[in-house]
Scaffold this active site. Structure first.
Site, mmCIF file in Angstrom:
data_model
loop_
_atom_site.group_PDB
_atom_site.id
_atom_site.type_symbol
_atom_site.label_atom_id
_atom_site.label_comp_id
_atom_site.label_asym_id
_atom_site.label_seq_id
_atom_site.Cartn_x
_atom_site.Cartn_y
_atom_site.Cartn_z
ATOM 1 C CG PHE A 1 -1.793 -1.189 1.378
ATOM 2 C CD1 PHE A 1 -2.979 -1.342 0.660
ATOM 3 C CD2 PHE A 1 -1.416 -2.205 2.247
ATOM 4 C CE1 PHE A 1 -3.777 -2.479 0.828
ATOM 5 C CE2 PHE A 1 -2.192 -3.345 2.416
ATOM 6 C CZ PHE A 1 -3.385 -3.484 1.708
ATOM 7 C CG ASP B 1 -1.111 1.878 -4.050
ATOM 8 O OD1 ASP B 1 -0.925 2.262 -2.880
ATOM 9 O OD2 ASP B 1 -2.181 2.083 -4.675
ATOM 10 C CB SER B 2 -4.751 -1.469 -6.154
ATOM 11 O OG SER B 2 -5.272 -0.493 -5.284
ATOM 12 C CG ASN C 1 -6.120 -7.128 -4.248
ATOM 13 O OD1 ASN C 1 -5.622 -7.223 -3.118
ATOM 14 N ND2 ASN C 1 -7.417 -7.125 -4.459
ATOM 15 C CB ALA C 2 -2.040 -5.256 -0.947
ATOM 16 C CG ASP D 1 0.135 3.331 5.545
ATOM 17 O OD1 ASP D 1 -0.816 3.336 6.340
ATOM 18 O OD2 ASP D 1 0.613 4.375 5.049
ATOM 19 C CB CYS E 1 -5.274 5.541 8.669
ATOM 20 S SG CYS E 1 -5.829 4.853 7.115
HETATM 21 N N1 SAH Z 1 1.805 4.266 2.645
HETATM 22 C C1 SAH Z 1 1.285 5.377 1.888
HETATM 23 C C2 SAH Z 1 -0.179 5.636 2.119
HETATM 24 C C3 SAH Z 1 -1.098 4.484 1.793
HETATM 25 S S1 SAH Z 1 -2.754 4.960 1.564
HETATM 26 C C4 SAH Z 1 2.108 6.618 2.211
HETATM 27 O O1 SAH Z 1 2.781 6.633 3.229
HETATM 28 O O2 SAH Z 1 2.044 7.573 1.447
HETATM 29 C C5 SAH Z 1 -3.474 3.477 1.059
HETATM 30 C C6 SAH Z 1 -3.104 3.037 -0.339
HETATM 31 O O3 SAH Z 1 -3.669 1.748 -0.527
HETATM 32 C C7 SAH Z 1 -3.653 3.873 -1.484
HETATM 33 O O4 SAH Z 1 -2.586 4.316 -2.272
HETATM 34 C C8 SAH Z 1 -4.546 2.914 -2.297
HETATM 35 O O5 SAH Z 1 -4.399 3.099 -3.685
HETATM 36 C C9 SAH Z 1 -4.000 1.590 -1.892
HETATM 37 N N2 SAH Z 1 -4.907 0.431 -1.950
HETATM 38 C C10 SAH Z 1 -6.193 0.354 -1.543
HETATM 39 N N3 SAH Z 1 -6.654 -0.909 -1.657
HETATM 40 C C11 SAH Z 1 -5.624 -1.649 -2.159
HETATM 41 C C12 SAH Z 1 -5.462 -3.030 -2.471
HETATM 42 N N4 SAH Z 1 -6.454 -3.906 -2.287
HETATM 43 N N5 SAH Z 1 -4.275 -3.427 -2.939
HETATM 44 C C13 SAH Z 1 -3.256 -2.577 -3.111
HETATM 45 N N6 SAH Z 1 -3.357 -1.258 -2.814
HETATM 46 C C14 SAH Z 1 -4.518 -0.800 -2.342
#
Ligand code: SAH
Length: 458
Positions: free
Chosen positions: A294, A315-316, A341-342, A362, A402
């Site tokens: 993420f 990230d997705s 997808n994470a 995150d 968060c």
């Molecule tokens: N770590 C980052 C903030 C993450 S915010 C920083 O410090 O700047 C959450 C992120 O998760 C977003 O960018 C969103 O695009 C991503 N996201 C949401 N669902 C997801 C999934 N299923 N797989 C991968 N990424 C995802």
């Protein structure tokens, strides 16, 4: 301005339950706790009083009020939101504009004392700065403002806010970020995100193109500049004054790491400023190979990159990864970005036996409301179960939430259970929250939404 001094006309009577929350340090009163609202206008400054208790009068069998209502202070009222009342003072307020000016100055002075190694930070954080409904972020020479209540949306308030910001920062531009859903809930006129203020260039100054870098701001370079508008004279941010076309970009730095910022076209804000101190904390333990799950625009990954031999960000969102790559170039780092997808990626990588020395989790807020807390906790559990399996002994897991609805205790409990299920021993190195420009107020749990645990995996 000037003649439009605010006066408290409205009076709101709240239930004992609402009053008790206020006495415990909170500042919100929900609509269901408002017993009576008299002479209230949208966004008005109101006097808040507690409903006098009814006591049974034994002889007549009728209930009578034995005491008069108790005044609890002054608040900003919303005629639409579920949060009807947001307290701003336990005392009567006669001059709201002056109070807001003082609070803005105090918020800025607080950052002066506690925020360092960055030119990007949250300048004003709503309730956490005693300015409910107002959020302002600084990205180098740009300011980004968000208004989420009727009271802060009033033209007089906007003028106060913008004039204080101009005075304190002399920014190149101020952009307003609009969340259309919030405006609908507050029954505010529809509005788009856009530039609400742009500094007039001085004679001889030329706008700097984004490509030239160097930390300068470019506002629509090359397209000719519009006639400068004077926010103090013309009013700020009313629909007529928002320029939704202009793209403003700048470059900011935190902890010595450089980032690009694009507003308001970017996917969200420019950055998750609340993680700034957690980036440094995470980097302290980083070594070898790291996986930032993420990763958004690469906040953790870029910080880990100067300590690690190899960093992968997942990230997705493709637009987020495109900015992440721009950030990597800006810092002359090579980072592998994977659009996936994470949950799927972690499962595949864990099954394939991939190993790292550091993993960051995150995710976005899984629990948007109390109703889906259980589903959210299952999501956190799954992530925190996979990650330890992918860590070499002595590796670190940085795991965040968060979601305000997921408490620090909930997260700890979930990560503990995940550690047990993954047959790994976890030792807590740090139990952290948001950076100090996002202070949390005791008594207002909503201000303590971000949790970040750093664990050593055995
Ligand atoms: N770590 C980052 C903030 C993450 S915010 C920083 O410090 O700047 C959450 C992120 O998760 C977003 O960018 C969103 O695009 C991503 N996201 C949401 N669902 C997801 C999934 N299923 N797989 C991968 N990424 C995802």
């Amino acid at each position: 301005m000037g003649e439009a001094r605010s006066e408290t006309k409205g009076r709101v009577t709240i239930s004992r339950r609402g009053a008790e929350r206020l006495r415990a340090g909170h500042v919100w009163v929900y609509r269901s706790e408002v017993a009576e609202a008299r002479d209230v206008q949208p966004g008005a400054l109101v006097t808040v009083q507690e409903e006098a208790p009814f006591r049974p009068k034994q002889l007549s069998g009728k209930s009578v009020r034995l005491t008069g209502p108790r005044v609890l202070g002054s608040a900003l009222y919303s005629t639409a939101s579920e949060i009807a009342v947001r307290m701003i003072s336990s005392k009567p307020v006669s001059d709201l504009e002056q109070l807001v000016r003082e609070r803005i100055r105090a918020a800025i002075a607080y950052r002066g004392r506690f925020v360092e190694n960055t030119n990007a930070y949250r300048v004003i954080f709503s309730e956490a700065d005693f300015l409910p409904g107002l959020i302002v972020d600084r990205y180098n020479d740009l300011l980004s403002m968000q208004i989420v209540t009727q009271a802060m949306d009033a033209d007089a308030m906007r003028n106060v806010v913008v004039s204080e910001l101009l005075e304190a920062f002399n920014p190149a531009a101020i952009v307003e970020r609009v969340d259309p859903r919030v405006r609908r809930l507050e029954q505010l006129a529809e509005k788009e995100s856009g530039v609400i203020y742009e500094r007039t260039l001085l004679a001889g100054e030329t706008p700097v193109a984004p490509e030239s870098g160097g930390g300068s701001t470019s506002a629509g370079a090359g397209r000719g500049r519009p006639a400068p508008h004077n926010p103090l004279k013309d009013g700020v941010g009313t629909a007529a004054h928002v320029n939704t076309e202009r793209q403003v970009t700048t470059e900011f730095q935190m902890n010595g790491v450089r980032f690009v910022y694009e507003a308001p076209g970017g996917q969200k804000t420019g950055a998750f400023l609340d993680q700034r101190e957690n980036y440094t904390a995470a980097a302290q333990y980083a070594r070898g190979e790291a996986l930032d799950v993420f990763c958004y625009q690469g906040g953790f990954a870029l910080h880990l990159a100067h300590k690690c031999s190899r960093v992968t960000g997942v990230d997705s969102s493709r637009p987020a990864l495109e900015i992440a790559e721009q950030n990597a170039l800006l810092n002359a780092r090579e980072i592998e970005w994977i659009e996936a997808n994470a949950f799927d990626l972690l499962r595949d990588y864990a099954d394939a036996g991939r190993q790292y020395d550091g993993v960051v989790l995150d995710p976005p807020a899984f629990a948007k409301s109390r109703q889906n807390l259980q589903t959210a906790l299952r999501g956190y559990k799954e992530l925190n179960l996979r990650a330890p399996k992918m860590l070499r002994p002595g590796g670190t897991l940085v795991t965040c939430s968060c979601s305000y609805h997921v408490s620090a205790a909930d997260l700890l409990e979930t990560v503990t259970a995940a550690g047990v299920d993954s047959h790994r021993n976890l030792r807590l190195l740090e139990n952290r929250g948001a950076a100090k420009d996002h202070p949390s107020v005791l008594g207002i749990p909503e201000t303590a939404y971000l949790k970040c645990l750093i664990l050593l995996v055995r």
